[in-house]
Design an enzyme around this catalytic site. Structure first.
Site, short mmCIF file in Angstrom:
data_model
loop_
_atom_site.label_atom_id
_atom_site.label_comp_id
_atom_site.label_asym_id
_atom_site.label_seq_id
_atom_site.Cartn_x
_atom_site.Cartn_y
_atom_site.Cartn_z
CG HIS A 36 2.44 0.65 3.54
ND1 HIS A 36 2.99 0.73 2.28
CD2 HIS A 36 3.09 1.56 4.29
CE1 HIS A 36 3.95 1.63 2.28
NE2 HIS A 36 4.03 2.15 3.48
CB SER A 96 5.72 -0.47 4.21
OG SER A 96 6.79 0.38 4.55
CE LYS A 106 3.33 5.33 0.58
NZ LYS A 106 3.90 5.31 1.93
C1 LIG Z 1 4.39 6.57 2.71
C2 LIG Z 1 3.97 6.60 4.15
C3 LIG Z 1 3.36 7.74 4.71
C4 LIG Z 1 3.29 9.04 3.96
O1 LIG Z 1 2.30 9.02 2.99
P1 LIG Z 1 2.47 9.96 1.70
O2 LIG Z 1 1.09 10.10 1.20
O3 LIG Z 1 3.39 9.23 0.78
O4 LIG Z 1 3.05 11.25 2.18
C5 LIG Z 1 2.84 7.65 5.98
N1 LIG Z 1 2.93 6.52 6.70
C6 LIG Z 1 3.55 5.42 6.22
C7 LIG Z 1 3.62 4.21 7.06
C8 LIG Z 1 4.09 5.44 4.94
O5 LIG Z 1 4.74 4.37 4.47
#
Ligand SMILES: *Cc1c(COP(=O)(O)O)cnc(C)c1O
Length: 410
Positions: free
Chosen positions: A216, A188, A247
């Protein structure tokens, strides 16, 4: 020890390094995404959010809200327990079935966040597979790193997105030891995408399990939107697919999808799953509605890719240094922590554009950046304003343009 003094000193150090985090105080306006209110200095202004991870605006879609309202009216606010002790609501069961089908796997397991899903699953594998060795991509997310650390198994870090380096490390490991290869699909910060098929070729050659973080990519890639593994036709080669519901799904929560036996194993041995209360039923209902919507609306994904490509092209044409991302993420290089913060502050204060600065330790020193995430809901007028504002801020602060950065690096 004088605790208060110690806390104060460490925070003062962060501030001196330019690493102290200040949160933008936002009030989202339902139905007007990406516009939100920003509370600052006792005043309130409307701003356009250009760095949201609600990549498709699903957090405000009518179908998702209706499902949440209905579930809260039927079941109330909370789940009432851990999954084992009275906290399994029917919405959790339905959501796990949907996630299994969505990912073309036999089963799925819900967690309170994507972070907990990674941490719990990787630490459980590392701690309970006898002699386990975990192979982790150099740019893996903190949640995977913490999970691997906590499992206290052997581990090796392979060069980012490099199947040859992975092959070298796997070949050097004991043949009979259980092995897990852990990586992400979309990274990301740079917006690059893993060569999933090639990494699977190598893992299969050495009889290693594969663990893929699609955080992502969920909702955004593949015909039905389950991720890059679906787009590339390789889901059956991934042992465990992990994702988030926070997300592009637009709500909150995390999951893994895998074989029945594997999911049952993590369900039965993963402390971060067992000992934590389950998500509210209305949250599960909202996630369910969001996924069902996304599976049948590929046009949202097409529009999303168009917006991201247009944003990259238009900024590049004006000399704004956009990284050559192959995904929906638009990283704009600043290369200096203080300039990056100043640019972000100026965009917010004077142009009503909110893009959070990304500084160390999230990215290496010298690669500080503004990370733009266009969504299908950012219209042409908002894009025009973004491009003009970036050009103005670049000029006013004297931030190097694309060609100038290349020169400075030589
Ligand atoms: C945001 C993120 C997570 C964690 O996910 P959440 O649901 O926000 O706790 C895990 N892996 C990656 C690559 C992330 O960017």
């Amino acid at each position: 020890m004088d605790y208060e003094q110690y806390f104060g000193k460490r925070i003062a150090d962060l501030k001196a390094d330019g690493r102290y985090r200040v949160f933008a105080d936002l009030e989202r306006i339902c139905g007007r995404f990406p516009v939100a209110l920003n509370h600052r200095d006792g005043k309130t202004r409307e701003v356009v959010v250009w760095c949201s991870n609600d990549y498709l605006g699903m957090g405000q879609r009518a179908e998702v809200l209706a499902a949440a309202h209905e579930a809260i009216d039927r079941c109330g606010a909370g789940a009432g327990g851990t999954r084992n002790i009275s906290g399994t609501n029917h919405y959790h069961v339905l959501l796990e079935q949907e996630l299994a089908a969505f990912n073309a796997k036999e089963a799925a397991l819900l967690f309170t966040s994507g972070y907990v899903a990674n941490q719990t699953t990787l630490s459980t594998l590392g701690a309970t597979l006898p002699g386990c060795i975990i192979f982790s991509d150099a740019l893996n997310h903190n949640s995977m790193i913490e999970g691997i650390r906590h499992g206290r198994s052997h581990k090796h870090i392979f060069k980012h997105n490099d199947p040859a380096d992975l092959d070298r490390l796997l070949a050097a490991a004991p043949k009979d030891a259980p092995k897990v290869v852990a990586f992400e699909s979309v990274y990301s910060m740079d917006g690059d995408i893993a060569p999933i098929a090639e990494l699977c070729d190598v893992a299969e050659k050495h009889n290693a399990m594969t663990y893929l973080d699609e955080v992502h990519a969920v909702g955004m890639y593949g015909a039905e939107g389950s991720g890059v593994a679906e787009r590339d036709g390789v889901r059956d080669r991934i042992t465990i697919i992990q994702g988030t519901l926070a997300k592009a799904i637009g709500v909150v929560g995390g999951y893994i999808a895998a074989s029945q036996a594997c999911v049952d194993y993590i369900r039965s041995f993963g402390p971060g799953f067992i000992f934590s209360s389950s998500m509210p039923p209305a949250t599960a209902a909202a996630c369910l509605a969001s996924i069902r919507y996304l599976r049948h609306h590929p046009e949202l994904r097409v529009k999303h890719q168009e917006r991201a490509a247009t944003c990259k092209r238009r900024l590049s044409e004006r000399g704004i240094p956009v990284l050559p991302s192959v995904s929906h993420i638009v990283p704009v290089m600043v290369g200096n922590a203080s300039l990056c913060k100043q640019a972000s502050d100026m965009l917010l204060d004077e142009y009503d554009i909110y893009v959070q600065p990304i500084n160390y330790p999230t990215v290496p020193v010298g690669t500080e950046r503004l990370r733009i995430t266009p969504t299908p809901l950012h219209d042409d007028a908002q894009m025009d304003h973004l491009v003009e504002s970036f050009c103005a801020v670049w000029d006013r602060l004297g931030i190097p343009k694309a060609g100038e950065q290349a020169k400075a690096a030589e």
